[in-house]
Design a protein around this motif. Structure first.
Motif, mmCIF file in Angstrom:
data_model
loop_
_atom_site.group_PDB
_atom_site.id
_atom_site.type_symbol
_atom_site.label_atom_id
_atom_site.label_comp_id
_atom_site.label_asym_id
_atom_site.label_seq_id
_atom_site.Cartn_x
_atom_site.Cartn_y
_atom_site.Cartn_z
ATOM 1 N N ILE A 165 0.655 -1.151 -0.158
ATOM 2 C CA ILE A 165 -0.086 -0.050 0.038
ATOM 3 C C ILE A 165 1.040 1.312 -0.070
ATOM 4 O O ILE A 165 0.614 2.117 -0.687
ATOM 5 N N ARG A 166 1.954 1.390 0.695
ATOM 6 C CA ARG A 166 3.002 2.460 0.669
ATOM 7 C C ARG A 166 3.555 2.651 -0.638
ATOM 8 O O ARG A 166 3.409 3.800 -1.210
ATOM 9 N N ASN A 167 3.996 1.701 -1.128
ATOM 10 C CA ASN A 167 4.436 1.929 -2.372
ATOM 11 C C ASN A 167 3.426 2.350 -3.526
ATOM 12 O O ASN A 167 3.737 3.124 -4.524
ATOM 13 N N ALA A 168 2.181 1.829 -3.488
ATOM 14 C CA ALA A 168 1.014 2.172 -4.531
ATOM 15 C C ALA A 168 0.693 3.798 -4.230
ATOM 16 O O ALA A 168 0.821 4.566 -5.138
ATOM 17 N N ILE A 169 0.878 4.241 -3.031
ATOM 18 C CA ILE A 169 0.514 5.582 -2.504
ATOM 19 C C ILE A 169 1.643 6.534 -2.813
ATOM 20 O O ILE A 169 1.664 7.734 -3.579
ATOM 21 N N THR A 170 3.011 5.903 -2.735
ATOM 22 C CA THR A 170 4.084 6.684 -3.233
ATOM 23 C C THR A 170 4.133 6.948 -4.756
ATOM 24 O O THR A 170 4.213 8.230 -5.192
ATOM 25 N N ALA A 171 3.808 6.143 -5.469
ATOM 26 C CA ALA A 171 3.914 5.840 -6.984
ATOM 27 C C ALA A 171 2.792 7.009 -7.375
ATOM 28 O O ALA A 171 3.118 7.753 -8.510
ATOM 29 N N LYS A 172 1.565 7.200 -6.885
ATOM 30 C CA LYS A 172 0.532 7.916 -7.294
ATOM 31 C C LYS A 172 0.704 9.221 -6.993
ATOM 32 O O LYS A 172 0.382 10.325 -7.698
ATOM 33 N N LEU A 173 1.331 9.405 -5.868
ATOM 34 C CA LEU A 173 1.570 11.013 -5.200
ATOM 35 C C LEU A 173 2.570 11.400 -6.043
ATOM 36 O O LEU A 173 2.920 12.785 -5.869
ATOM 37 N N LYS A 174 3.579 10.910 -6.673
ATOM 38 C CA LYS A 174 4.694 11.459 -7.493
ATOM 39 C C LYS A 174 4.308 12.246 -8.694
ATOM 40 O O LYS A 174 5.169 13.190 -9.068
ATOM 41 N N ARG A 175 3.073 12.006 -8.965
ATOM 42 C CA ARG A 175 2.639 13.244 -10.213
ATOM 43 C C ARG A 175 2.229 14.324 -9.374
ATOM 44 O O ARG A 175 2.237 15.447 -10.243
ATOM 45 N N TYR A 176 2.143 14.517 -8.142
ATOM 46 C CA TYR A 176 1.701 15.803 -7.780
ATOM 47 C C TYR A 176 3.056 16.418 -6.684
ATOM 48 O O TYR A 176 2.994 17.559 -6.566
ATOM 49 N N LEU A 177 3.868 15.559 -6.145
ATOM 50 C CA LEU A 177 4.848 15.857 -4.984
ATOM 51 C C LEU A 177 6.050 15.299 -5.521
ATOM 52 O O LEU A 177 6.094 14.101 -6.206
ATOM 53 N N GLU A 178 7.093 16.135 -5.210
ATOM 54 C CA GLU A 178 8.495 15.684 -5.496
ATOM 55 C C GLU A 178 8.859 14.816 -4.404
ATOM 56 O O GLU A 178 9.063 15.175 -3.334
ATOM 57 N N ASP A 179 9.313 13.469 -4.768
ATOM 58 C CA ASP A 179 9.879 12.763 -3.834
ATOM 59 C C ASP A 179 9.110 12.513 -2.609
ATOM 60 O O ASP A 179 9.386 12.772 -1.628
ATOM 61 N N PRO A 180 7.796 12.084 -2.505
ATOM 62 C CA PRO A 180 6.901 11.978 -1.357
ATOM 63 C C PRO A 180 7.503 10.864 -0.480
ATOM 64 O O PRO A 180 7.894 9.861 -0.773
ATOM 65 N N GLN A 181 7.694 11.320 0.885
ATOM 66 C CA GLN A 181 7.996 10.311 1.844
ATOM 67 C C GLN A 181 6.646 9.998 2.717
ATOM 68 O O GLN A 181 6.119 10.737 3.406
ATOM 69 N N ILE A 182 6.297 8.531 2.511
ATOM 70 C CA ILE A 182 5.186 7.916 2.890
ATOM 71 C C ILE A 182 5.355 7.075 4.129
ATOM 72 O O ILE A 182 6.152 6.128 4.041
ATOM 73 N N ASP A 183 4.599 7.059 5.197
ATOM 74 C CA ASP A 183 4.573 5.953 6.136
ATOM 75 C C ASP A 183 2.992 5.610 6.399
ATOM 76 O O ASP A 183 2.112 6.375 6.312
ATOM 77 N N VAL A 184 2.905 4.137 6.317
ATOM 78 C CA VAL A 184 1.369 3.748 6.355
ATOM 79 C C VAL A 184 1.599 2.724 7.567
ATOM 80 O O VAL A 184 2.356 1.967 7.502
ATOM 81 N N LYS A 185 0.616 2.800 8.440
ATOM 82 C CA LYS A 185 0.497 1.862 9.496
ATOM 83 C C LYS A 185 -1.168 1.591 9.708
ATOM 84 O O LYS A 185 -1.988 2.282 9.319
ATOM 85 N N VAL A 186 -1.151 0.479 10.501
ATOM 86 C CA VAL A 186 -2.635 -0.044 10.437
ATOM 87 C C VAL A 186 -2.918 0.450 11.953
ATOM 88 O O VAL A 186 -2.277 -0.053 13.053
ATOM 89 N N ALA A 187 -3.803 1.521 12.087
ATOM 90 C CA ALA A 187 -4.017 1.965 13.441
ATOM 91 C C ALA A 187 -5.072 1.266 14.255
ATOM 92 O O ALA A 187 -5.056 1.304 15.226
ATOM 93 N N ALA A 188 -5.876 0.410 13.481
ATOM 94 C CA ALA A 188 -6.702 -0.744 14.265
ATOM 95 C C ALA A 188 -6.939 -1.935 13.597
ATOM 96 O O ALA A 188 -7.574 -1.693 12.345
#
Length: 393
Positions: A165-188
C-alpha cells in the motif's frame, strides 16, 4: 413322613437344578450365566408354534445371540503389550510453522483502519486532536476494500500488505509531489479474528494483527484450559474442515508439530472430557465410571481407583477389557489378564486403557455357587417351616 419325603425330594431337585444352571448355562471363560443356544432354539420353536410363525416367521437363527465368532479374544502378554503400545509424543520442531512465521505479513482487509502520514505535507495527513484516538485519525477500509486519499481518490487496499500500500500511494503521489515520503500503519485491526471456545478459562475472540497468532498463543490468550478439558482432542476448524490436535503432546512433550499458525475465522474448540472415560464392573470393591486424566489411565490405576477386585469372590484369572474392534467383521476385542499369579499384575501397569473401555472382573466358581445358595435358602426354609406346621397339625 410323606411330607418329609416330598420335602427332601423337592430340595434335592432344587439343588440339582441349580447345579445344572451353573454348569450348562454359562459362557465358557466368561462366568456369565445365561440361556444356552439349545434352550434359545427350543424357546423360539415353541413361540413359533404358539404364534403360528407370525412374529418370527419360523426363523430361529436371529434369536440366538452367540457372538463368540465375532469377538477377538487376546491374552495380555508382554508381546501383546508391545504390539498395541501407542507411540509417546516427543519434542520436535515444526519447520513449516517456522517458515510461515518468518514470512508472515499482515494483509489489510475490510474494517481495518489505516494511518497514512505524508512527511512535510501536513495538509495530507489527518491531524491529531486532543480527543481523537488513532482509529479516528485514520482511513477506514470500506466494504469494497477501498480507502479515500487526497489527490488519489479511491484506492483498493484489501488483501494487500502495508508495504504494498505504501508503494502504491508513493507512486501515485509522485505525479503531484516531488519525492514524497510516505508512512503507512494499521491504526486498528478490526478485520481478522479467530475464536476459542469450549473448556477454556475464558472463551474469547482473538484478533489477528501484524503479530502472527499461533494455536498456543490463542489458548494462552483464553486463560488456558480447564481441568475437565480433553487435551488430546482439540479441534481446529478451518474452511469447514476439522483437524484434531493434541495439546498434551504440545504442552507436556514439546511436540511443535501440533502447533498451527491461525488464520481469519479459524475456530478452536477444546472439548470436555465427558467421553474420555472407562467403566469398571464385576467383582470389584466399587463398580465405577472413571475419567481418563491427562497423562492417561492404566488397568492397574483403574483397578486401584475402585478399591481393587474382591479377593473373596473374584476370579483373578478372569480380568477382561472389552474394547470396540477396529476390524469391521468383529464386534469387540476382548483382552484377558490372568492375574492368578500376582506377578502378572505388573502387566496391568503397562496396559493403557482407551476411552469407552469396559473392565470386567469375573467371579470365582465358589462365589457363584454361594450366590445360588443364598437365593435358594429362603425357599428351603419356607418349605421346612411348612413341614413343621403340617407335623404340628
Amino acid at each position: 413322613m410323606k411330607t418329609n419325603i416330598n420335602l427332601k425330594l423337592i430340595t434335592s431337585l432344587i439343588f440339582a437344578t441349580s447345579l445344572i444352571s451353573l454348569t450348562a448355562c454359562t459362557i465358557p471363560g466368561g462366568h456369565i450365566e445365561g440361556v444356552s443356544a439349545s434352550e434359545q432354539q427350543e424357546l423360539c420353536e415353541q413361540q413359533n408354534e404358539e404364534t403360528n410363525g407370525e412374529q418370527t416367521d419360523g426363523n430361529c437363527e436371529d434369536s440366538q445371540f452367540d457372538i463368540t465368532a465375532e469377538v477377538n479374544t487376546i491374552l495380555i502378554t508382554p508381546k501383546v503389550l508391545n504390539s498395541i503400545k501407542e507411540t509417546e509424543p516427543t519434542a520436535s520442531q515444526n519447520p513449516t510453522l517456522e517458515k510461515q512465521l518468518a514470512n508472515y505479513a499482515y494483509t489489510v482487509d475490510v474494517g481495518d483502519v489505516l494511518n497514512i502520514i505524508v512527511y512535510d505535507h501536513p495538509e495530507l495527513t489527518i491531524p491529531a486532536g486532543q480527543f481523537r484516538d488513532p482509529e479516528q485519525m485514520g482511513n477506514l477500509v470500506d466494504a469494497n476494500g477501498n480507502i479515500f486519499f487526497p489527490f488519489i481518490g479511491q484506492l483498493h487496499v484489501s488483501g494487500q500488505s502495508v508495504a504494498t500500500i505504501r508503494n502504491a500511494i508513493t507512486a501515485k503521489l509522485k505525479r503531484y509531489l516531488e519525492d514524497p515520503q510516505i508512512d503507512v500503519k494499521v491504526a486498528a485491526y478490526r478485520a481478522k479474528r479467530t475464536y476459542v471456545t469450549g473448556a477454556v478459562m475464558q472463551p474469547t475472540v482473538v484478533p489477528i494483527g501484524n503479530i502472527p497468532v499461533t494455536l498456543l498463543d490463542a489458548i494462552n490468550g483464553a486463560g488456558g484450559i480447564k481441568e475437565d478439558a480433553d487435551w488430546r482432542s482439540v479441534i481446529l476448524t478451518r474452511d469447514s474442515k476439522d483437524e484434531r490436535l493434541d495439546l498434551y503432546a504440545l504442552y507436556q512433550k514439546g511436540d511443535m508439530s501440533q502447533n498451527r499458525l491461525l488464520r481469519h475465522n479459524d475456530i478452536i474448540h477444546v472439548p470436555r472430557n465427558d467421553a474420555t472415560k472407562v467403566f469398571v464392573m464385576g467383582e470389584v470393591k466399587r463398580a465405577s465410571t472413571l475419567p481418563i486424566h491427562r497423562s492417561g489411565l492404566t488397568l492397574a490405576e483403574a483397578l486401584g481407583n475402585v478399591g481393587g477386585f474382591n479377593e473373596m469372590t473374584a476370579d483373578a484369572s478372569g480380568i477382561f477389557i472389552l474394547r470396540a474392534s477396529q476390524d469391521p467383521e468383529k464386534i469387540a476385542d476382548v483382552y484377558q489378564l490372568d492375574a492368578s499369579n500376582a506377578a502378572a499384575l505388573i502387566l496391568a501397569t503397562q496396559f493403557r486403557l482407551q476411552p469407552m473401555d469396559l473392565v470386567y472382573v469375573t467371579s470365582a466358581p465358589i462365589a457363584r455357587w454361594n450366590k445360588v445358595i443364598s437365593l435358594l435358602l429362603p425357599t428351603v426354609r419356607g418349605l421346612d417351616d411348612l413341614n413343621d406346621l403340617e407335623n404340628d397339625l
